[in-house]
Each structure stands twice: as C-alpha cells, then as structure tokens.
Design a protein around this motif. Structure first.
Motif, PDB file in Angstrom:
ATOM      1  N   PRO A   1       0.836  -1.210   0.000  1.00 51.32           N
ATOM      2  CA  PRO A   1       0.000   0.000   0.000  1.00 51.32           C
ATOM      3  C   PRO A   1       0.869   1.258   0.000  1.00 51.32           C
ATOM      4  O   PRO A   1       1.995   1.256   0.492  1.00 51.32           O
ATOM      5  N   THR A   2       0.301   2.338  -0.537  1.00 50.85           N
ATOM      6  CA  THR A   2       1.013   3.612  -0.569  1.00 50.85           C
ATOM      7  C   THR A   2       0.633   4.467   0.622  1.00 50.85           C
ATOM      8  O   THR A   2       0.945   5.648   0.666  1.00 50.85           O
ATOM      9  N   PHE A   3      -0.053   3.876   1.595  1.00 52.23           N
ATOM     10  CA  PHE A   3      -0.456   4.576   2.806  1.00 52.23           C
ATOM     11  C   PHE A   3      -0.185   3.662   3.992  1.00 52.23           C
ATOM     12  O   PHE A   3       0.033   2.469   3.829  1.00 52.23           O
ATOM     13  N   ASN A   4      -0.223   4.240   5.186  1.00 50.11           N
ATOM     14  CA  ASN A   4      -0.009   3.446   6.379  1.00 50.11           C
ATOM     15  C   ASN A   4      -1.351   2.848   6.803  1.00 50.11           C
ATOM     16  O   ASN A   4      -2.274   3.584   7.153  1.00 50.11           O
ATOM     17  N   PRO A   5      -1.499   1.534   6.764  1.00 48.13           N
ATOM     18  CA  PRO A   5      -2.772   0.909   7.119  1.00 48.13           C
ATOM     19  C   PRO A   5      -3.225   1.233   8.546  1.00 48.13           C
ATOM     20  O   PRO A   5      -4.414   1.346   8.804  1.00 48.13           O
ATOM     21  N   LEU A   6      -2.275   1.418   9.475  1.00 55.10           N
ATOM     22  CA  LEU A   6      -2.655   1.758  10.846  1.00 55.10           C
ATOM     23  C   LEU A   6      -3.290   3.137  10.911  1.00 55.10           C
ATOM     24  O   LEU A   6      -4.238   3.360  11.673  1.00 55.10           O
ATOM     25  N   ASP A   7      -2.774   4.068  10.121  1.00 56.30           N
ATOM     26  CA  ASP A   7      -3.387   5.401  10.068  1.00 56.30           C
ATOM     27  C   ASP A   7      -4.825   5.307   9.573  1.00 56.30           C
ATOM     28  O   ASP A   7      -5.721   5.981  10.094  1.00 56.30           O
ATOM     29  N   LYS A   8      -5.039   4.493   8.568  1.00 54.93           N
ATOM     30  CA  LYS A   8      -6.396   4.314   8.032  1.00 54.93           C
ATOM     31  C   LYS A   8      -7.309   3.696   9.083  1.00 54.93           C
ATOM     32  O   LYS A   8      -8.476   4.059   9.200  1.00 54.93           O
ATOM     33  N   LEU A   9      -6.791   2.736   9.854  1.00 54.73           N
ATOM     34  CA  LEU A   9      -7.565   2.109  10.902  1.00 54.73           C
ATOM     35  C   LEU A   9      -7.945   3.117  11.986  1.00 54.73           C
ATOM     36  O   LEU A   9      -9.094   3.158  12.440  1.00 54.73           O
TER      37      LEU A   9
END
Length: 136
Positions: free
Chosen positions: A96-104
């Motif tokens: 992913p090009t984003f941090n999955p934890l940030d999305k969570l």
C-alpha cells in the motif's frame, strides 16, 4: 521418411482458441448463427471455408491468420517469457502507498463521531417524546 510438414488442423485451432477465451460451443454457435452441432463439426474439420473462418475469427477476437497459424507452443512461450518470477505468491504481494494503521485509526475516529451523533439524535427523540407526553 516423409519430411513434408503436416497441414494445420484449423478446427482444432478454433477449439483451442475458443477454450482459451472461456467460450462454450453453444456461445460460439449462437454468435455465428449456426447450431452447436455445426460448431462441433467445424472443430472436427481439418479445413474451414474462408467465410466461416472469418466469422469465427471475429467472434473469438482474433484474425483468420491467427487461427490458421495458432500453436500451443507459441502460447506457452509467450506465457513463459512474460512471467519472470515463477513464484505465484509474487502476484499477490500488496504494497500500500499509505499506512494501514493510520487508516484504521481514521476509521475508528469516524465511527466514534457517528456513534456520538446517533446518541445525540436518540436524546433529542426522547426529549421530544417526553414533551409530547407532558402536553397530554
């Protein structure tokens, strides 16, 4: 020993291409306006007249020459030369090009806000119902 090259079996080539396209004989038959039995007979024939071959090629999304010159070896060579890494797991790696934890965390915060709005709406509903009951 005869060294003459064996003529291409056009019907077999049509069958192979149709199968690679995931198409059934019935679908091909409907598309070219013949019965499924006719398609079966065509696929069993070593030669096919040009008019039918052109119609079949159009439905299969290839050229008539593509059908005439089709070979399984060429298909396998293309696949073999296209895929460099024979480990199929590499197809399923996801970066992913984003941090999955940030999305969570963002999703959690959004859910929290929605819950607070729901609680507020319920409080307003209770207040309204109490006001209606007092009015009676």
């Amino acid at each position: 020993m005869d060294t003459a090259t064996k003529p291409k079996h056009i019907g077999r080539n049509i069958s192979r291409i149709r199968e690679l396209r995931g198409m059934k004989q019935e679908a091909l038959a409907t598309a070219i306006g013949v019965s499924q039995q006719s398609v079966s007979n065509i696929e069993g024939s070593e030669t096919v007249d040009e008019e039918k071959l052109q119609a079949i090629a159009e439905v299969l999304g290839v050229t008539a020459d593509g059908i005439k010159n089709y070979s399984d070896e060429a298909v396998f060579n293309i696949i073999g030369n296209t895929v460099n890494n024979h480990d199929n797991a590499s197809f399923f790696q996801y970066q992913p090009t984003f941090n999955p934890l940030d999305k969570l965390v963002d999703a959690y915060e959004e859910n929290k806000k929605l819950y607070e709005r729901l609680v507020q709406a319920e409080k307003e509903k209770v207040e309204y119902l109490e006001k209606l009951l007092k009015g009676k």
